[in-house]
Motif scaffolding. Structure first.
Motif, PDB file in Angstrom:
ATOM      1  N   LEU A   9       0.807  -1.221   0.000  1.00 41.56           N
ATOM      2  CA  LEU A   9       0.000   0.000   0.000  1.00 41.56           C
ATOM      3  C   LEU A   9       0.841   1.272   0.000  1.00 41.56           C
ATOM      4  CD1 LEU A   9      -2.714  -1.081   2.567  1.00 41.56           C
ATOM      5  CD2 LEU A   9      -3.015  -0.727   0.115  1.00 41.56           C
ATOM      6  N   SER A  10       2.145   1.133   0.076  1.00 45.65           N
ATOM      7  CA  SER A  10       3.016   2.313   0.112  1.00 45.65           C
ATOM      8  C   SER A  10       3.170   2.880  -1.301  1.00 45.65           C
ATOM      9  CB  SER A  10       4.390   1.905   0.658  1.00 45.65           C
ATOM     10  OG  SER A  10       5.386   2.777   0.183  1.00 45.65           O
ATOM     11  N   PRO A  11       2.795   4.153  -1.513  1.00 45.30           N
ATOM     12  CA  PRO A  11       2.928   4.715  -2.859  1.00 45.30           C
ATOM     13  C   PRO A  11       4.387   4.819  -3.302  1.00 45.30           C
ATOM     14  CG  PRO A  11       2.288   6.419  -1.282  1.00 45.30           C
ATOM     15  CD  PRO A  11       2.232   5.110  -0.561  1.00 45.30           C
ATOM     16  N   PHE A  12       5.298   4.971  -2.337  1.00 46.22           N
ATOM     17  CA  PHE A  12       6.724   5.050  -2.682  1.00 46.22           C
ATOM     18  C   PHE A  12       7.218   3.684  -3.172  1.00 46.22           C
ATOM     19  CE2 PHE A  12       5.767   8.109   0.695  1.00 46.22           C
ATOM     20  CZ  PHE A  12       6.057   9.287   0.019  1.00 46.22           C
ATOM     21  N   SER A  13       6.719   2.631  -2.517  1.00 44.23           N
ATOM     22  CA  SER A  13       7.066   1.272  -2.978  1.00 44.23           C
ATOM     23  C   SER A  13       6.482   1.030  -4.367  1.00 44.23           C
ATOM     24  CB  SER A  13       6.492   0.222  -2.019  1.00 44.23           C
ATOM     25  OG  SER A  13       6.987   0.381  -0.720  1.00 44.23           O
ATOM     26  N   ASP A  36       6.973  -2.792  12.360  1.00 42.22           N
ATOM     27  CA  ASP A  36       7.564  -3.761  13.294  1.00 42.22           C
ATOM     28  C   ASP A  36       8.989  -3.376  13.697  1.00 42.22           C
ATOM     29  OD1 ASP A  36       5.325  -5.304  13.402  1.00 42.22           O
ATOM     30  OD2 ASP A  36       6.041  -6.836  11.986  1.00 42.22           O
ATOM     31  N   ARG A  37       9.612  -2.459  12.940  1.00 42.67           N
ATOM     32  CA  ARG A  37      10.983  -2.022  13.236  1.00 42.67           C
ATOM     33  C   ARG A  37      11.930  -3.223  13.393  1.00 42.67           C
ATOM     34  NH1 ARG A  37      10.166   2.482  11.293  1.00 42.67           N
ATOM     35  NH2 ARG A  37       9.363   4.206  12.431  1.00 42.67           N
ATOM     36  N   ARG A  38      11.910  -4.096  12.401  1.00 41.43           N
ATOM     37  CA  ARG A  38      12.765  -5.276  12.414  1.00 41.43           C
ATOM     38  C   ARG A  38      14.232  -4.861  12.365  1.00 41.43           C
ATOM     39  NH1 ARG A  38      13.964  -8.989   8.509  1.00 41.43           N
ATOM     40  NH2 ARG A  38      13.316  -7.552   6.851  1.00 41.43           N
ATOM     41  N   GLY A  48      14.245   3.290   8.554  1.00 44.40           N
ATOM     42  CA  GLY A  48      13.117   2.378   8.795  1.00 44.40           C
ATOM     43  C   GLY A  48      11.993   2.534   7.794  1.00 44.40           C
ATOM     44  N   GLN A  49      12.289   3.081   6.629  1.00 44.29           N
ATOM     45  CA  GLN A  49      11.235   3.317   5.630  1.00 44.29           C
ATOM     46  C   GLN A  49      11.372   2.362   4.446  1.00 44.29           C
ATOM     47  OE1 GLN A  49      11.886   7.541   4.807  1.00 44.29           O
ATOM     48  NE2 GLN A  49      10.076   8.013   6.049  1.00 44.29           N
ATOM     49  N   VAL A  50      10.218   1.992   3.885  1.00 40.94           N
ATOM     50  CA  VAL A  50      10.204   1.301   2.596  1.00 40.94           C
ATOM     51  C   VAL A  50       9.977   2.357   1.511  1.00 40.94           C
ATOM     52  CG1 VAL A  50       9.377  -0.920   3.424  1.00 40.94           C
ATOM     53  CG2 VAL A  50       7.693   0.833   2.841  1.00 40.94           C
ATOM     54  N   PRO A  51      10.465   2.096   0.307  1.00 42.22           N
ATOM     55  CA  PRO A  51      11.133   0.907  -0.192  1.00 42.22           C
ATOM     56  C   PRO A  51      12.650   0.926   0.036  1.00 42.22           C
ATOM     57  CG  PRO A  51      10.853   2.455  -1.988  1.00 42.22           C
ATOM     58  CD  PRO A  51      10.234   3.088  -0.773  1.00 42.22           C
ATOM     59  N   ALA A  62      18.140   3.186  -0.534  1.00 43.97           N
ATOM     60  CA  ALA A  62      16.885   3.578   0.103  1.00 43.97           C
ATOM     61  C   ALA A  62      16.416   4.892  -0.513  1.00 43.97           C
ATOM     62  CB  ALA A  62      17.083   3.743   1.602  1.00 43.97           C
ATOM     63  N   ASP A  63      15.145   5.164  -0.335  1.00 48.86           N
ATOM     64  CA  ASP A  63      14.446   6.348  -0.853  1.00 48.86           C
ATOM     65  C   ASP A  63      14.013   6.092  -2.302  1.00 48.86           C
ATOM     66  OD1 ASP A  63      13.781   9.415  -0.255  1.00 48.86           O
ATOM     67  OD2 ASP A  63      14.356   9.170  -2.349  1.00 48.86           O
ATOM     68  N   SER A  64      12.701   6.141  -2.508  1.00 48.23           N
ATOM     69  CA  SER A  64      12.150   5.754  -3.805  1.00 48.23           C
ATOM     70  C   SER A  64      12.735   6.565  -4.956  1.00 48.23           C
ATOM     71  CB  SER A  64      10.629   5.885  -3.798  1.00 48.23           C
ATOM     72  OG  SER A  64      10.233   7.220  -3.580  1.00 48.23           O
ATOM     73  N   GLN A  65      12.931   7.863  -4.733  1.00 44.81           N
ATOM     74  CA  GLN A  65      13.414   8.680  -5.837  1.00 44.81           C
ATOM     75  C   GLN A  65      14.875   8.360  -6.151  1.00 44.81           C
ATOM     76  OE1 GLN A  65      11.278  10.048  -7.661  1.00 44.81           O
ATOM     77  NE2 GLN A  65      12.767  10.823  -9.131  1.00 44.81           N
TER      78      GLN A  65
HETATM   79  N1  LIG Z   1      11.139   9.680   0.921  1.00 54.68           N
HETATM   80  C1  LIG Z   1      10.855   8.283   1.136  1.00 54.68           C
HETATM   81  C2  LIG Z   1       9.551   8.144   1.877  1.00 54.68           C
HETATM   82  C3  LIG Z   1       9.219   6.685   2.146  1.00 54.68           C
HETATM   83  C4  LIG Z   1       8.092   6.546   3.176  1.00 54.68           C
HETATM   84  O1  LIG Z   1       7.652   7.531   3.812  1.00 54.68           O
HETATM   85  N2  LIG Z   1       7.619   5.319   3.328  1.00 54.68           N
HETATM   86  C5  LIG Z   1       6.623   5.053   4.351  1.00 54.68           C
HETATM   87  C6  LIG Z   1       5.623   4.039   3.847  1.00 54.68           C
HETATM   88  S1  LIG Z   1       4.534   4.777   2.645  1.00 54.68           S
HETATM   89  C7  LIG Z   1       7.348   4.486   5.555  1.00 54.68           C
HETATM   90  O2  LIG Z   1       8.157   3.612   5.411  1.00 54.68           O
HETATM   91  N3  LIG Z   1       7.024   5.021   6.734  1.00 54.68           N
HETATM   92  C8  LIG Z   1       7.621   4.572   7.962  1.00 54.68           C
HETATM   93  C9  LIG Z   1       8.344   5.670   8.676  1.00 54.68           C
HETATM   94  O3  LIG Z   1       8.455   6.793   8.150  1.00 54.68           O
HETATM   95  O4  LIG Z   1       8.826   5.401   9.767  1.00 54.68           O
HETATM   96  C10 LIG Z   1      10.837   7.553  -0.192  1.00 54.68           C
HETATM   97  O5  LIG Z   1      10.559   8.205  -1.228  1.00 54.68           O
HETATM   98  O6  LIG Z   1      11.131   6.348  -0.248  1.00 54.68           O
END
Ligand SMILES: N[C@@H](CCC(=O)N[C@@H](CS)C(=O)NCC(=O)O)C(=O)O
Length: 142
Positions: A9-13, A36-38, A48-51, A62-65
Motif C-alpha cells: 500500500l506504500s505509494p513510494f514502494s 515492526d521495526r525489524r 526504517g522506511q520502505v522501499p 533507500a528512498d524511492s526517488q
Molecule cells: N522519501 C521516502 C519516503 C518513504 C516513506 O515515507 N515510506 C513510508 C511508507 S509509505 C514508511 O516507510 N514510513 C515509515 C516511517 O516513516 O517510519 C521515499 O521516497 O522512499
C-alpha cells in the motif's frame, strides 16, 4: 538476485515496483511491515522506511526517488522521464508533487487512518482526518 523490500500500500514502494516492471528488471519482492521495526531491516535502512532495494552485488539503496534515478542511470532504456529536458522537468515536478503534497494531504491521512491503524494496532481511526483526506483529494483531482 535483486530484492525490493516494500509494502503493497506504500505509494513510494509502488513507484519503484512500476519502474522495475517498466524496465523489465527481475526482482524478488519482500513485504516489509515497517512498523515492526525489524532489526535486520533497520540495518539496511536506519530510517526504517520502505522501499529499500538490495542489489545482487551487495549495494543497498533507500528512498524511492534515489532508487528510480539509480535504475534510470543503470538501465536507461526504456527511459521513464521523457524525451527532452522540458518533459523531464514536468515529470520530476509531478513526482515531487505526488511524493510531497499529495502524500501529506491525501494518501497519508487515508492510508494511515483507514488501513494502517488496523494493521499496526494503533487505535481507532480519526474520522476528522479521513474527512480531511477526502476533501483534499477532491480539490487535488480537480
Ligand atoms: N522519501 C521516502 C519516503 C518513504 C516513506 O515515507 N515510506 C513510508 C511508507 S509509505 C514508511 O516507510 N514510513 C515509515 C516511517 O516513516 O517510519 C521515499 O521516497 O522512499
Amino acid at each position: 538476485m535483486r530484492i525490493l523490500y516494500h509494502f503493497w500500500l506504500s505509494p513510494f514502494s509502488r513507484k519503484v515496483r512500476i519502474a522495475l516492471y517498466e524496465k523489465g528488471l527481475d526482482v524478488e519482492l519482500v513485504v516489509e511491515k515497517y512498523w515492526d521495526r525489524r532489526q535486520e531491516f533497520l540495518a539496511l535502512n536506519p530510517a526504517g522506511q520502505v522501499p529499500v532495494l538490495s542489489e545482487p552485488g551487495g549495494a543497498v539503496l533507500a528512498d524511492s526517488q534515489a532508487i528510480v534515478e539509480y535504475l534510470e542511470e543503470c538501465q536507461p532504456e526504456p527511459g521513464l522521464l521523457g524525451p527532452d529536458p522540458l518533459a523531464r522537468a514536468e515529470c520530476r515536478r509531478l513526482i515531487a508533487w505526488f511524493d510531497g503534497k499529495f502524500y501529506s494531504e491525501v494518501t497519508d491521512f487515508l492510508l494511515r487512518e483507514k488501513l494502517l491503524k488496523r494493521f499496526m494496532g494503533m487505535g481507532e481511526p480519526r474520522s476528522d482526518l479521513i474527512r480531511a483526506g477526502r476533501q483534499n483529494i477532491g480539490y487535488h483531482v480537480d
